[in-house]
Write a protein that holds these residues in place. Structure first.
Motif, short mmCIF file in Angstrom:
data_model
loop_
_atom_site.label_atom_id
_atom_site.label_comp_id
_atom_site.label_asym_id
_atom_site.label_seq_id
_atom_site.Cartn_x
_atom_site.Cartn_y
_atom_site.Cartn_z
N GLU A 254 0.72 -1.32 0.51
CA GLU A 254 -0.41 -0.08 0.07
C GLU A 254 0.90 0.94 0.04
O GLU A 254 1.42 1.66 0.96
N VAL A 255 0.60 2.38 -0.84
CA VAL A 255 1.11 3.44 -0.67
C VAL A 255 0.00 4.63 -0.24
O VAL A 255 -1.61 4.42 -0.41
N ASP A 256 0.85 5.83 0.63
CA ASP A 256 -0.57 6.90 0.99
C ASP A 256 -0.95 7.79 -0.15
O ASP A 256 -0.33 7.41 -0.82
N LEU A 257 -2.27 8.10 -0.31
CA LEU A 257 -2.96 8.70 -1.00
C LEU A 257 -1.83 10.14 -1.23
O LEU A 257 -2.18 10.96 0.30
N ASP A 258 -1.66 10.46 -2.10
CA ASP A 258 -0.66 11.90 -1.86
C ASP A 258 -0.69 12.06 -3.39
O ASP A 258 -0.82 11.53 -4.43
N ALA A 259 0.27 13.40 -3.37
CA ALA A 259 0.64 13.76 -4.89
C ALA A 259 0.93 12.49 -6.16
O ALA A 259 2.04 11.97 -5.32
N PRO A 260 0.62 12.37 -7.10
CA PRO A 260 0.84 10.64 -8.00
C PRO A 260 2.84 10.94 -7.53
O PRO A 260 3.81 10.12 -7.96
N GLN A 261 3.34 11.73 -7.72
CA GLN A 261 4.95 11.63 -7.86
C GLN A 261 5.23 11.07 -6.60
O GLN A 261 6.28 10.85 -6.98
N ARG A 262 4.98 11.64 -5.70
CA ARG A 262 5.29 10.90 -3.92
C ARG A 262 4.70 9.85 -4.05
O ARG A 262 5.70 8.58 -3.45
#
Length: 287
Positions: A254-262
């Motif tokens: 899982e990744v954090d919902l953030d700006a696509p680059q991050r």
């Protein structure tokens, strides 16, 4: 050898979720291996270009903050290069002119050498590659060992159509070589093209590439997502959410919902191809 990978969509329609999966996987695999990632628009089949689709592809690359490491190239601007390669093969006696139409060939997808020894003039005819009776095998990073007896399974295949359109098989092999590609990450629907491309590359003296064919996203009818099957265009205003869904489809951490680059930075740091299903279709259904 330094890793060079690519995302090479065909603009026969706007990008859909299946295309996004391929873009994200190819990007993450390249960056996780400290490599370069390129974008190529495979638009040699000019009559099939869907209006506005090339622009949608470029907007999508920007919206998902996917940054190519070289200028984006368009195959329709490189037709002279492909013609030169055909001339090279012609001089080596490796191709021939074919007058057969689809109607003449019927439903038989394996070409039976009808025109191979007729010595037809090359003008206004299809150009076929002479395929020898050899077995081509490769080890796919996801799908395992894959083999084809080219003559028996495929037959002589077209490099240029009668209408002058350069065939995908030729353009992709030539451009992968000229762009210094080392790794190909693409959908499993292209798996059966690989032996043909390896064979053509061998004839041209090109180095062999590493391949990884991803499982396909399917719709409610069990069909792969595609323009022909009315797959929805990506809503580029929802880029973070779609990026998260694509990584989930690939079974990544899982990744954090953030700006696509991050989000991409986090995805690259956690990238693990062993988590991707070693199948040709993803479980679940997508739009």
């Amino acid at each position: 050898m330094a890793y060079v990978g690519r995302f090479a969509p065909s603009p026969t329609g706007p990008l859909h979720f299946g295309s996004l999966i391929t873009a994200i996987a190819s990007y993450c695999d390249a960056k996780a291996n400290h490599g370069k990632w390129l974008v190529r628009i495979e638009d040699t089949d000019i009559p099939r270009i869907y209006p506005g689709s090339e622009e949608h592809i470029l907007r999508a690359v920007d919206a998902f903050q996917l940054e190519p490491d070289a200028e984006i190239i368009f195959q329709k601007d490189r037709l002279d290069i492909y013609e030169d390669v055909i001339q090279q093969l012609r001089q080596q006696g490796l191709v021939y002119a074919c007058q057969c139409t689809r109607k003449m060939l019927g439903s038989n997808h394996i070409y039976q050498d009808t025109c191979r020894n007729l010595g037809l003039a090359f003008e206004h005819q299809a150009i076929r590659l002479k395929v020898e009776d050899v077995e081509i095998c490769f080890e796919d990073r996801l799908q395992g060992r894959h083999c084809s007896e080219l003559k028996k399974d495929l037959g002589d295949f077209v490099l240029k159509r009668r209408d002058g359109i350069i065939n995908y098989q030729l353009a992709v092999v030539v451009d992968d070589y000229l762009q210094g590609m080392t790794h190909v990450v693409r959908g499993a629907d292209l798996l059966d093209n690989t032996e043909r491309q390896i064979y053509l590359g061998q004839l041209l003296g090109y180095p062999r590439l590493s391949y990884m064919h991803l499982p396909l996203a399917m719709n409610d009818q069990g069909q792969k997502l595609s323009k022909q099957n009315l797959a929805q265009a990506l809503d580029l205003t929802q880029a973070p959410q779609l990026l998260k869904q694509a990584l989930q489809a690939l079974h990544q951490a899982e990744v954090d919902l953030d700006a696509p680059q991050r989000m991409l930075q986090q995805a690259v740091a956690q990238w693990d191809i062993d988590r991707i299903p070693h199948t040709t279709e993803l479980q679940g259904r997508y739009l």
